[in-house]
Design a protein around this motif. Sequence first.
Motif, PDB file in Angstrom:
ATOM      1  N   ASN A  22      12.851  -4.004  -0.304  1.00 16.36           N
ATOM      2  CA  ASN A  22      13.681  -4.994  -0.978  1.00 16.36           C
ATOM      3  C   ASN A  22      13.682  -4.762  -2.486  1.00 16.36           C
ATOM      4  OD1 ASN A  22      11.334  -6.378  -2.103  1.00 16.36           O
ATOM      5  ND2 ASN A  22      11.007  -7.199  -0.046  1.00 16.36           N
ATOM      6  N   GLN A  23      14.570  -5.450  -3.184  1.00 19.61           N
ATOM      7  CA  GLN A  23      14.728  -5.278  -4.627  1.00 19.61           C
ATOM      8  C   GLN A  23      13.457  -5.662  -5.387  1.00 19.61           C
ATOM      9  OE1 GLN A  23      17.461  -3.867  -6.243  1.00 19.61           O
ATOM     10  NE2 GLN A  23      16.049  -3.891  -7.956  1.00 19.61           N
ATOM     11  N   LYS A  24      12.775  -6.697  -4.941  1.00 18.31           N
ATOM     12  CA  LYS A  24      11.550  -7.146  -5.619  1.00 18.31           C
ATOM     13  C   LYS A  24      10.500  -6.033  -5.630  1.00 18.31           C
ATOM     14  CE  LYS A  24       7.802 -10.452  -5.384  1.00 18.31           C
ATOM     15  NZ  LYS A  24       7.009 -11.249  -4.490  1.00 18.31           N
ATOM     16  N   ASN A  25      10.259  -5.411  -4.479  1.00 17.21           N
ATOM     17  CA  ASN A  25       9.274  -4.335  -4.411  1.00 17.21           C
ATOM     18  C   ASN A  25       9.764  -3.084  -5.133  1.00 17.21           C
ATOM     19  OD1 ASN A  25       7.439  -5.922  -3.082  1.00 17.21           O
ATOM     20  ND2 ASN A  25       7.955  -5.157  -1.063  1.00 17.21           N
ATOM     21  N   TYR A  26      11.053  -2.795  -5.044  1.00 14.32           N
ATOM     22  CA  TYR A  26      11.619  -1.640  -5.745  1.00 14.32           C
ATOM     23  C   TYR A  26      11.392  -1.769  -7.254  1.00 14.32           C
ATOM     24  CZ  TYR A  26      14.986   1.776  -7.456  1.00 14.32           C
ATOM     25  OH  TYR A  26      15.581   2.832  -8.104  1.00 14.32           O
ATOM     26  N   SER A  27      11.562  -2.967  -7.783  1.00 15.31           N
ATOM     27  CA  SER A  27      11.418  -3.171  -9.227  1.00 15.31           C
ATOM     28  C   SER A  27       9.967  -3.008  -9.693  1.00 15.31           C
ATOM     29  CB  SER A  27      11.964  -4.538  -9.639  1.00 15.31           C
ATOM     30  OG  SER A  27      11.171  -5.576  -9.098  1.00 15.31           O
ATOM     31  N   GLN A  28       9.014  -2.996  -8.775  1.00 18.35           N
ATOM     32  CA  GLN A  28       7.615  -2.804  -9.131  1.00 18.35           C
ATOM     33  C   GLN A  28       7.197  -1.339  -9.174  1.00 18.35           C
ATOM     34  OE1 GLN A  28       4.809  -5.589  -7.269  1.00 18.35           O
ATOM     35  NE2 GLN A  28       6.593  -6.730  -6.541  1.00 18.35           N
ATOM     36  N   LEU A  29       8.063  -0.440  -8.686  1.00 25.97           N
ATOM     37  CA  LEU A  29       7.754   0.989  -8.725  1.00 25.97           C
ATOM     38  C   LEU A  29       7.828   1.504 -10.162  1.00 25.97           C
ATOM     39  CD1 LEU A  29       9.816   2.208  -5.648  1.00 25.97           C
ATOM     40  CD2 LEU A  29       7.332   1.905  -5.780  1.00 25.97           C
ATOM     41  N   LEU A  42       4.725  -0.872  -0.273  1.00 27.86           N
ATOM     42  CA  LEU A  42       5.823  -0.716   0.687  1.00 27.86           C
ATOM     43  C   LEU A  42       5.382  -0.525   2.136  1.00 27.86           C
ATOM     44  CD1 LEU A  42       8.094   1.696  -1.398  1.00 27.86           C
ATOM     45  CD2 LEU A  42       8.330  -0.780  -1.124  1.00 27.86           C
ATOM     46  N   GLY A  43       4.101  -0.272   2.364  1.00 23.78           N
ATOM     47  CA  GLY A  43       3.626   0.008   3.708  1.00 23.78           C
ATOM     48  C   GLY A  43       3.750   1.499   4.009  1.00 23.78           C
ATOM     49  N   SER A  44       3.589   1.861   5.250  1.00 19.18           N
ATOM     50  CA  SER A  44       3.690   3.270   5.656  1.00 19.18           C
ATOM     51  C   SER A  44       5.147   3.725   5.606  1.00 19.18           C
ATOM     52  CB  SER A  44       3.168   3.463   7.079  1.00 19.18           C
ATOM     53  OG  SER A  44       1.801   3.163   7.121  1.00 19.18           O
ATOM     54  N   THR A  64      19.735   0.841   4.169  1.00 19.73           N
ATOM     55  CA  THR A  64      18.831   0.191   3.227  1.00 19.73           C
ATOM     56  C   THR A  64      17.559   1.012   3.141  1.00 19.73           C
ATOM     57  OG1 THR A  64      19.708  -1.969   3.885  1.00 19.73           O
ATOM     58  CG2 THR A  64      17.621  -1.957   2.691  1.00 19.73           C
ATOM     59  N   PHE A  65      17.308   1.593   1.981  1.00 16.16           N
ATOM     60  CA  PHE A  65      16.117   2.425   1.871  1.00 16.16           C
ATOM     61  C   PHE A  65      15.594   2.501   0.441  1.00 16.16           C
ATOM     62  CE2 PHE A  65      19.618   5.394   1.212  1.00 16.16           C
ATOM     63  CZ  PHE A  65      19.222   6.067   0.065  1.00 16.16           C
ATOM     64  N   ILE A  66      14.336   2.918   0.358  1.00 12.29           N
ATOM     65  CA  ILE A  66      13.703   3.295  -0.896  1.00 12.29           C
ATOM     66  C   ILE A  66      13.159   4.700  -0.671  1.00 12.29           C
ATOM     67  CG2 ILE A  66      11.793   2.885  -2.498  1.00 12.29           C
ATOM     68  CD1 ILE A  66      12.055  -0.119  -1.847  1.00 12.29           C
ATOM     69  N   SER A  67      13.468   5.596  -1.601  1.00 10.78           N
ATOM     70  CA  SER A  67      13.004   6.972  -1.536  1.00 10.78           C
ATOM     71  C   SER A  67      12.159   7.260  -2.773  1.00 10.78           C
ATOM     72  CB  SER A  67      14.208   7.919  -1.482  1.00 10.78           C
ATOM     73  OG  SER A  67      13.781   9.259  -1.448  1.00 10.78           O
ATOM     74  N   VAL A  68      10.988   7.853  -2.567  1.00 11.16           N
ATOM     75  CA  VAL A  68      10.078   8.148  -3.672  1.00 11.16           C
ATOM     76  C   VAL A  68       9.725   9.629  -3.631  1.00 11.16           C
ATOM     77  CG1 VAL A  68       7.846   7.627  -4.728  1.00 11.16           C
ATOM     78  CG2 VAL A  68       9.122   5.799  -3.580  1.00 11.16           C
ATOM     79  N   GLN A  69       9.843  10.290  -4.775  1.00 10.78           N
ATOM     80  CA  GLN A  69       9.473  11.691  -4.898  1.00 10.78           C
ATOM     81  C   GLN A  69       8.170  11.763  -5.702  1.00 10.78           C
ATOM     82  OE1 GLN A  69      12.858  10.703  -5.629  1.00 10.78           O
ATOM     83  NE2 GLN A  69      13.102  11.121  -3.451  1.00 10.78           N
TER      84      GLN A  69
END
Length: 84
Positions: A22-29, A42-44, A64-69
């Motif tokens: 979600n946007q809340k967790n994304y903004s914490q990255l 974000l969990g596993s 709907t996704f979050i991708s992290v490199q």
Amino acid sequence: MSLRRFALLAICVALAACSKVNQKNYSQLKAGMPKAEVEQLLGSPTECSGAAGFSSCTWGDQKTFISVQYAGDKVLMFSGKGLK
């Protein structure tokens, strides 16, 4: 609607509302954040791939996704789509 169908629908709605994608967790990255801290937030991940010290992990689905490199175990870049 039968009670069984109603209960199944209620469970599905509750699980969707509890998504960590979600946007809340994304903004914490943040760039430089350790991989363990991202997974705590974000969990596993749904899937990961990588080579030569670089990796990419994704949480969610195609809509709907979050991708992290990562470089090593630190966040290098991140992106998201369809977040609410």
